[in-house]
Write a protein that holds these residues in place. Structure first.
Motif, PDB file in Angstrom:
ATOM      1  N   GLY A 206       0.825  -1.190   0.000  1.00 15.82           N
ATOM      2  CA  GLY A 206       0.000   0.000   0.000  1.00 15.82           C
ATOM      3  C   GLY A 206       0.855   1.232   0.000  1.00 15.82           C
ATOM      4  O   GLY A 206       2.061   1.169  -0.260  1.00 15.82           O
ATOM      5  N   GLY A 207       0.235   2.339   0.274  1.00 14.99           N
ATOM      6  CA  GLY A 207       1.010   3.563   0.312  1.00 14.99           C
ATOM      7  C   GLY A 207       0.125   4.769   0.242  1.00 14.99           C
ATOM      8  O   GLY A 207      -1.106   4.665   0.100  1.00 14.99           O
ATOM      9  N   ASN A 208       0.724   5.889   0.383  1.00 12.32           N
ATOM     10  CA  ASN A 208       0.018   7.152   0.200  1.00 12.32           C
ATOM     11  C   ASN A 208       0.937   8.094  -0.554  1.00 12.32           C
ATOM     12  O   ASN A 208       1.937   7.654  -1.128  1.00 12.32           O
ATOM     13  CB  ASN A 208      -0.417   7.719   1.544  1.00 12.32           C
ATOM     14  CG  ASN A 208       0.759   7.882   2.480  1.00 12.32           C
ATOM     15  OD1 ASN A 208       1.903   7.993   2.035  1.00 12.32           O
ATOM     16  ND2 ASN A 208       0.495   7.885   3.768  1.00 12.32           N
ATOM     17  N   ASP A 209       0.621   9.378  -0.564  1.00 11.86           N
ATOM     18  CA  ASP A 209       1.468  10.264  -1.353  1.00 11.86           C
ATOM     19  C   ASP A 209       2.855  10.441  -0.741  1.00 11.86           C
ATOM     20  O   ASP A 209       3.748  10.983  -1.362  1.00 11.86           O
ATOM     21  CB  ASP A 209       0.784  11.623  -1.559  1.00 11.86           C
ATOM     22  CG  ASP A 209       0.369  12.256  -0.247  1.00 11.86           C
ATOM     23  OD1 ASP A 209       0.483  11.579   0.801  1.00 11.86           O
ATOM     24  OD2 ASP A 209      -0.063  13.413  -0.277  1.00 11.86           O
ATOM     25  N   LYS A 210       3.015  10.021   0.478  1.00  6.38           N
ATOM     26  CA  LYS A 210       4.328  10.141   1.120  1.00  6.38           C
ATOM     27  C   LYS A 210       5.161   8.861   1.010  1.00  6.38           C
ATOM     28  O   LYS A 210       6.381   8.904   1.001  1.00  6.38           O
ATOM     29  CB  LYS A 210       4.148  10.453   2.625  1.00  6.38           C
ATOM     30  CG  LYS A 210       3.728  11.860   2.916  1.00  6.38           C
ATOM     31  CD  LYS A 210       4.913  12.786   2.808  1.00  6.38           C
ATOM     32  CE  LYS A 210       4.574  14.181   3.307  1.00  6.38           C
ATOM     33  NZ  LYS A 210       5.499  15.165   2.737  1.00  6.38           N
ATOM     34  N   SER A 211       4.471   7.756   0.997  1.00  4.60           N
ATOM     35  CA  SER A 211       5.258   6.537   1.094  1.00  4.60           C
ATOM     36  C   SER A 211       4.538   5.356   0.457  1.00  4.60           C
ATOM     37  O   SER A 211       3.325   5.376   0.277  1.00  4.60           O
ATOM     38  CB  SER A 211       5.554   6.201   2.557  1.00  4.60           C
ATOM     39  OG  SER A 211       4.339   5.931   3.216  1.00  4.60           O
ATOM     40  N   THR A 212       5.322   4.358   0.115  1.00  2.33           N
ATOM     41  CA  THR A 212       4.748   3.097  -0.342  1.00  2.33           C
ATOM     42  C   THR A 212       5.509   1.983   0.360  1.00  2.33           C
ATOM     43  O   THR A 212       6.634   2.173   0.802  1.00  2.33           O
ATOM     44  CB  THR A 212       4.942   2.895  -1.852  1.00  2.33           C
ATOM     45  OG1 THR A 212       6.340   2.750  -2.107  1.00  2.33           O
ATOM     46  CG2 THR A 212       4.375   4.032  -2.652  1.00  2.33           C
TER      47      THR A 212
END
Lengths: 464, 1079
Positions: free
Chosen positions: B369-375
């Motif tokens: 998963g992830g978001n705009d900061k990290s995966t």
């Protein structure tokens, strides 16, 4: 932005400098070693090679094979390359290295050490010549010359005989190699000198048919300083456990295989002479000594096995024995060379020292020699027949000399393998298969010089 | 090492905490192409976010987005489409074709993602599914038939190595295996089997380290075949590069994937011997009073009994007519047949029944998963398999962690960590002696019922072999050549374990919008322990450090490997003008590797039975074999790709290496690559049928160094002789005058896609010459050495590669795709060392060698050949046997061509695909047949001759075999050769008759390599995002082959010397069931 580029360039400049070259120095192998370690290794390899060349036990028809009789049918695959490479790279290269290091080390006893090395080099080259004929000699052992020429066998003999003279004269008082590094004579230079003289006698007698003058001169010179008792035999003291055992034990015991039985040729000859050495050479089979048909496949269960004496891992690996020396002297006397003692005396000594070396007594020998079929004066045939037959029996565990006895004397009478004739018995070993691809032109001129790369091409000293 | 791992774990925990979930309204709809055909696999992204999804097979999609946000639809070969989210919750999108901007992106050298159209060289990418659908223990094997220009040979050794050659063998004596790079980290793929094993004597195939790659973690595999592509990797890329990109987390919803796979297998009986069942033990009619039996009083009644010659391992004995004789079991006190005569018949079970059903489990779970900061992605796989031999197991646990973190707008850090723990028990022994299948294929008595060997072993736990010395008065516990096969498996087994870690950490800083700086530290390290055992009571075989013939012992090898790579690189991606783009990379790589190998063993046997420890040695423990190879290579490189109007691309690569393994004065070398591609379809208008067309050409020169420790001479330490210490010159003479070797390669290619992308092909021609090779050439040992390192020799490889994709049917519910790979490589040894005409690569049992001969392809098989007359007829001698002559070329181990055809049928949610893998040509020598027919095992050795008589009858009685040929005076042969004993028509030959050529076969094959039937569940329970169930099969059917009773691929193992079969293991047919779930 600029500062990054500067930083980056600086890092590049830093990192592009030299790699750590010491990484390429092998951490697990020595770059210098004592000369004695190379000498002992070469000597051991030489004795292993000579004692382990079991095909000669077949060619001399001491043994026959069981299920797989190819080698006794003179299929040489593998042997040819093996002998060549073990003598050149396993023995001679290490001797050469030892010689070079001794010259640098400059120890007090270096003259004796160099003489010992010279003697072994001479021995190894004589075996190469006696095996193949012409071989690389003057240009050999130079890794920068990938195509050494093959020298003329007779010329090699001349040169090694002169080198051997030098070695003998350089063998003096004092120590050779330290006792722990000399598994042959424990550093005793007197014995080394006797061995060197005995080798000289042997090489001289090889030339008796083609160059009797040189043969007589060298034999006479050597005869006064040769091995005279079994205690002086030129042999290596094998140990009781692997990997330092007699190669015979490896083949007969360690392998767990049953590939060899007594050959009918040897057993029949010894049976007819009531030879006391049968008990030491073979096992009884159903109360008698029974040899398998030479050259055929034999059921291991049907014939006499090789004796327990030969299965002793620590059996001394003798290459020059008092018995052989006596037979050489007998031959010299029979040829009328100026050596002390009669042919008969030397012949009887040859038989006696052989019997004694196997554990028989002097009276066993006396009884044996008393038979008209054995006694020198009454045994059948000319001196070649008599000496040839008895030397052959005595050389049972000196396989190369056993086969060479036949080559030199054309006696004893051997059997033709099934489907073959007596003329098929090899008189030399084929050149290694690999030489054809690795040193082809030099090999081809050697082949034409010796008269063909055949098993039955006769070597230069094999006139008859 | 431990610290590194801890650091990475901490970093990953940080990522896990960072995950967040978005909340918007749900939009659903369908995507179709311009012909209204639904499009599956369209990437849909909410612009400016990392929220994205893919359409399913029917083109349906759902995505969460807010009103006013823009959805971006992308699909290879179609124009990017953007739609602003309005009030409607339903959105049906039609996408248009766009051949101009066919943005297929592949990962190329140094991890640079490139549009495939811009590449001036061949690069073939396959998806992770291609290797994870049908799982095998070695990921390399899954590539067979799927990529053109490569030749993969999967042998049947349990956990064994695979030979992987790209564009032919180019190095005469060095490594020819490609470099594996996983996420930018070079992975060691050392094949560190012993030279004895490679030379066909006793040993085990310990596999190649690339088998540690977990197929479930693979996202894509890109194979860079030529030097133009691989030059940037430096010397190690000279044999091609396999770039593996692992699965990563994506911005968006967290996803849990579970995959569970169970596979069962059984041997393909076409790859094992079919035994004759008419004649029993012996080599011919020369035993005892009857000719076939020993005469021994077994039952003590004073009368000799007929006893089977248990000590001989052939089947040229008495007819199996049911008469009562004493067999091996009559000598075993614990056996019901003790002191009993039993009917002489063929064994009820044969060695075919020795092989067991295999079972393989592969279970994996991953969270990403992830978001705009990290995966992030975290994966765990457990692979567990039980092989075809009793007591064989392999277990592998893999943990994979991947993550990236955007520290700021400009600064990204990431890490990748893989830990693999593999344990193996009971690899099969390979080669000639002490190998179970050589017992079964070459040296067997067909009167033995193999199951009775199992029964007696299970009953007594002792080594009661069929091959004991009881029949000649020895003990039934004295095996001669062969142990009870169950004893071998359960008592003389080996084990090994490998603990491996590989991974990297990196940081990227955007200096400007067009320039990034990346630093990376990568590590690959493993420790391996191999233990071999020989139980007290076994037959003697070459064993341990000394390779002495030993009846018992313990042998251990420790391998310790570490490679560190430090990288610093600048990535450029910009437009110089509106029309001219520039992308490139400039960097620095420092590679440092240490390979340690420590081998120790007992000698002279074990003191205490069953204790496998060095201290339990009867003799002093021999000196260990130690080697430590250390190497550092510094490389500076730059690559630039200049593009003009998406029409013309030019790639320039240069690299400068300095290697510690070369002599100081010559340790640096520069090399380069130039390649170019022209998208000619952009120039040609009015050809609507042509969607895409590209011409490419490239030229490269790559330098290479040599393995460490080959410059300076050293001595060998030899085991003490009593109190004497021994030293020796090694067999190889080093050389301090060496210079780097060089490979020059030219390649050209044409790619096109036509008819709405329904037909596509990719054609490549290449010519590669490797010159001035660094190699230890064989020299006459009269030089004192058997080898010397030199620069010499040249090999040329040239060939064609063709990839073809056809989509003959594309309907709403049904589609059919065909994918063809075909390649032909012609290899030639141009020159060797000096006047040398031939280099022996390996000499084998049977008088066979594999060679590099000047003017011939690399890998010719030499040995004794037939004698032919002027008309090409085989010459037969007076006894009816084929005559032979020494040192003939018997064959060429290189195939004429390799190909693979994959057919894929998709009907709604059901997909059926199968791969046919083909090799045409190439020769192989079989020692199994050489000895096997020589001992009378195969069915035909007890068949009928042309007169209809049993061949084993005496020739005088009409038996024997009529060899087709002519006599020496040219007349047609009419003499039937004896076939009633081992020395007859099938004899294993000598210099004058029955040449080795008798058992050389064509190695061609056609195999149904893979078959997969997959069902993607359409209606899914809540919470499950995707589910599929597949039924997969591998090696189900060898459609065609010429090698009798064996798989032509089943060699000794990977390496340069191929084309020799000895003790081949049968091929496994496997069927498996896979379940994949995504939450």
């Amino acid at each position: 932005m600029k500062k990054y580029i500067v930083l980056f360039s600086a890092f590049f400049a830093l990192a592009s400098c030299e790699v750590d070259e010491s990484l390429n120095i092998d951490q697990k192998s020595p770059t210098s070693v004592p000369a004695s370690g190379l000498f002992t290794n070469a000597a051991r390899n030489f004795f292993d090679q000579m004692n382990g060349a079991h095909h000669y036990r077949l060619y001399a028809q001491y043994w026959a094979q069981t299920t797989y009789p190819e080698t006794s049918q003179y299929i040489m695959t593998g042997l040819q390359d093996n002998i060549w490479s073990s003598l050149y790279s396993g023995v001679l290269q290490d001797l050469k290295g030892a010689r070079e290091i001794i010259a640098i080390e400059g120890a007090a006893n270096s003259k004796n050490q160099l003489a010992i090395i010279e003697m072994l080099e001479v021995y190894a080259f004589s075996v190469l010549v006696d095996t193949y004929g012409n071989v690389p000699y003057s240009e050999a052992l130079d890794p920068l010359n990938p195509s050494p020429k093959y020298d003329d066998a007779a010329e090699i003999y001349t040169d090694i005989l002169s080198r051997l003279d030098g070695a003998i004269s350089n063998m003096g008082a004092g120590a050779g190699f330290e006792a722990s590094q000399d598994p042959i004579y424990g550093g005793d230079m007197n014995l080394w000198k006797k061995a060197a003289n005995s080798l000289k006698l042997r090489l001289a007698m090889r030339l008796a048919d083609i160059n009797p003058a040189v043969a007589q001169q060298k034999a006479t010179e050597a005869a006064t300083g040769v091995i005279t008792s079994n205690a002086e035999n030129f042999g290596i003291n094998y140990l009781s456990s692997a990997p330092n055992t007699n190669p015979l034990w490896v083949t007969l015991v360690q392998s767990g295989r049953n590939d060899y039985v007594a050959a009918n040729t040897m057993v029949d000859a010894m049976n007819s002479l009531n030879d006391p050495r049968l008990d030491y050479y073979f096992e009884l089979k159903d109360g008698a000594y029974k040899g398998g048909i030479y050259g055929d496949a034999n059921a291991a269960s049907g014939f006499s096995a090789v004796s327990d004496e030969l299965k002793n891992p620590a059996l001394k690996g003798n290459l020059i024995t008092a018995s052989e020396v006596s037979f050489l002297l007998a031959e010299a006397a029979a040829r009328g060379f100026n050596v002390t003692g009669s042919a008969e005396t030397h012949y009887s000594n040859g038989v006696t020292t052989s019997i004694e070396n196997w554990g028989g007594t002097e009276s066993d020998a006396t009884t044996y020699l008393a038979q008209s079929s054995v006694a020198y004066n009454t045994a059948a045939g000319d001196w070649k027949t008599k000496i040839g037959t008895q030397k052959w029996i005595a050389m049972y565990n000196n396989n190369f000399e056993g086969w060479t006895t036949y080559r030199l004397f054309d006696y004893p009478v051997l059997n033709a393998a099934p489907g073959m004739s007596i003329q098929d018995i090899p008189t030399r070993i084929l050149y290694p298969i690999s030489e054809a691809t690795l040193n082809g032109p030099a090999l081809n001129s050697a082949i034409s010089a010796i008269g063909g790369n055949n098993k039955t091409t006769k070597l230069f000293w094999d006139k008859f | 090492m431990k610290t590194t791992l801890n650091g990475i774990l901490t970093l990953l925990l940080v990522f896990v905490v960072q995950i967040s979930f978005a909340q918007e309204k749900t939009i659903s709809g369908t995507v179709s192409d311009q012909n209204n055909i639904p499009l599956g696999g369209v990437n849909i992204l909410v612009q400016g976010t990392s929220n994205g999804t893919q359409s399913d097979f029917d083109g349906n999609f759902t995505i969460n987005a807010s009103v006013g946000q823009t959805l971006v639809f992308t699909y290879i070969g179609l124009k990017q489409t953007t739609v602003v989210v309005g009030s409607s919750n339903v959105m049906n999108i039609q996408m248009q074709e766009d051949a101009q901007a066919l943005e297929e992106v592949v990962v190329t050298g140094m991890g640079v993602s490139r549009e495939k159209k811009s590449l001036g060289y061949a690069a073939q990418e396959i998806s992770g599914d291609a290797v994870s659908t049908v799982k095998v223990d070695n990921v390399v094997n899954s590539l067979s038939g799927k990529i053109s220009g490569v030749q993969i040979k999967a042998n049947n050794n349990f956990g064994g190595s695979s030979n992987f050659i790209i564009r032919g063998i180019s190095s005469l004596t060095g490594n020819n295996q490609p470099l594996f790079v996983i996420d930018g980290v070079p992975i060691a793929n050392t094949i560190n089997n012993t030279s004895a094993q490679r030379g066909g004597s006793t040993g085990y195939d310990y596999g190649n380290a690339a088998s540690d790659i977990n197929p479930d973690d693979v996202s894509s595999i890109n194979v860079l075949k030529g030097a133009a592509a691989s030059a940037i990797y430096g010397s190690r890329g000279a044999n091609g590069v396999v770039i593996i990109t692992t699965k990563k987390g994506k911005s968006g919803d967290a996803k849990i994937s579970i995959s569970s796979n169970v596979t069962v297998g059984s041997i393909d009986k076409n790859t094992f011997l079919e035994y004759q069942d008419k004649y029993g033990a012996g080599y011919g009619p020369y035993y005892g009073s009857t000719g076939y039996f020993e005469d021994l009083d077994v039952n003590g009644d004073g009368i000799d009994d007929l006893v089977v010659p248990t000590y001989d391992d052939g089947s040229y004995g008495a007819p199996l007519d049911g008469s009562l004789v004493y067999q091996w079991d009559a000598f075993v006190p614990e056996h019901p047949n003790y002191l009993k005569a039993t009917p002489y018949v063929a064994g009820k079970t044969t060695p075919v029944d020795f092989f067991e059903t295999t079972l393989q489990y592969n279970n994996s779970v991953s969270v990403s998963g992830g978001n705009d900061k990290s995966t992030f992605r975290l994966g765990y796989t457990n692979f567990d398999t039980k092989g075809m031999l009793p007591n064989s197991m392999l277990n592998k646990n893999t943990i994979n962690l991947n993550g990236t973190l955007n520290v700021s707008d400009r600064f990204t850090v990431g890490a990748n960590a893989n830990t693999i723990i593999q344990r193996t028990t009971g690899r099969n022994s390979t080669g000639y002696s002490d190998n179970l299948t050589t017992q079964m294929r070459q040296w067997w008595q067909v009167n033995v019922d193999i199951d009775s060997q199992r029964e007696i072993f299970e009953q007594t736990g002792q080594n009661y072999s069929w091959n004991h010395l009881g029949s000649v008065g020895g003990s039934a516990l004295e095996p001669l050549y062969w142990d009870n096969p169950y004893w071998t498996r359960y008592k003389n087994y080996q084990t090994d374990k490998r603990n491996r870690f590989y991974g990297n950490i990196f940081a990227t800083y955007n200096l400007t919008s067009w320039l990034d700086l990346t630093t990376k530290v990568a590590i690959d390290t493993y420790k391996e322990l191999r233990e071999e055992r020989r139980a007290v009571g076994s037959t003697s075989a070459g064993f341990g450090v000394l390779r002495d013939s030993e009846g018992s012992g313990y042998d251990r090898t420790d391998v310790d490997f570490t490679e560190l790579n430090y990288d610093l690189m600048l990535n450029v991606n910009t437009y110089i003008t509106d029309d001219i783009s520039l992308s490139g990379v400039a960097g620095l790589n420092i590679r440092r590797s240490d390979y340690g190998y420590y081998h120790q063993s007992t000698a002279g046997g074990l003191k205490v039975p069953g204790l496998y420890a060095l201290s339990n040695s009867v003799n002093g423990v021999p000196l260990p074999q130690e080697s430590l190879s250390r190497k550092q290579v510094n490389g500076l490189y730059a690559q630039a790709s200049i593009g003009y109007k998406n029409l013309l691309y030019l790639d320039l690569t240069d690299r400068y290496d300095t290697s510690s393994a070369l002599p100081t004065d010559n340790n640096s070398y520069n090399y380069f690559a130039v390649s170019s591609s022209l998208i000619f379809s952009s120039l040609i208008k009015n050809t609507p049928w042509l969607n895409f067309g590209k011409l490419r050409a490239g030229y490269a020169e790559v330098g290479n160094d040599l393995p460490a420790n080959n410059i300076y001479d050293t001595f060998s330490v030899v085991d003490n002789f009593g109190s004497s210490s021994l030293f020796s010159f090694p067999s190889t003479k080093q050389n301090s005058e060496l210079v780097p070797e060089r490979t020059k390669e030219l390649e050209m290619g044409l790619e096109a896609r036509m008819f709405n992308n329904r037909v596509g092909f990719d054609f490549t021609y290449y010519k590669k010459n490797t010159e001035n090779q660094l190699m230890p050439v064989s020299t006459t040992t009269a030089t004192g050495f058997s080898r010397r390192w030199v620069n010499a020799g040249e090999i040329e490889n040239k060939g064609f590669e063709l990839g073809l994709n056809v989509n003959p049917i594309k309907l709403k519910d049904f589609s059919w795709d065909i994918n063809v790979n075909w390649s032909k490589n012609e290899n030639m040894v141009v020159s060797l060392y000096g006047d040398t005409e031939n280099i022996v690569l390996n000499s084998y049992q049977g008088g066979i060698s594999i060679n590099a001969t000047k003017g011939q392809p690399y890998g010719t098989i030499r040995g004794t050949g037939f004698v032919f007359d002027n008309n090409g007829n085989k010459v037969v001698d007076g006894n009816g046997y084929y005559k032979s002559q020494a040192d003939q070329i018997l064959g060429d181990s290189n195939p004429d061509w390799n190909g693979g055809i994959t057919n894929k049928f998709q009907y709604k949610d059901l997909t059926l695909s199968f791969l046919i893998d083909i090799q045409k040509g190439g020769d192989v020598y079989s020692l199994d047949m050489h000895y096997g027919q020589g001992t009378g095992l195969p069915n035909y050795t007890a068949g009928l001759n042309e007169l209809g008589n049993p061949v084993r009858d005496a020739v005088a009685d009409g038996g024997g075999i009529l060899n087709v040929g002519v006599t020496e005076d040219g007349a047609v042969n009419t003499v039937r050769a004896r076939a009633d004993y081992y020395g007859g028509a099938y004899y294993w030959g000598n210099a004058s008759r029955n040449p080795g050529a008798m058992t050389v076969y064509d190695a061609s094959y056609v195999k149904l390599r893979e078959l997969a039937l997959a069902y993607n569940l359409k209606t899914l329970p809540k919470g499950i995002k995707a589910a599929s169930l597949s039924l997969v099969g591998r090696n189900l059917w060898i459609i065609s082959k010429d090698v009798p009773f064996a798989d032509p691929e089943s060699g000794l193992g990977a390496g340069n010397s191929q084309g020799y079969l000895s003790g081949s293991y049968p091929t496994l047919k496997t069927v498996g069931l896979s379940l994949n779930l995504e939450f």
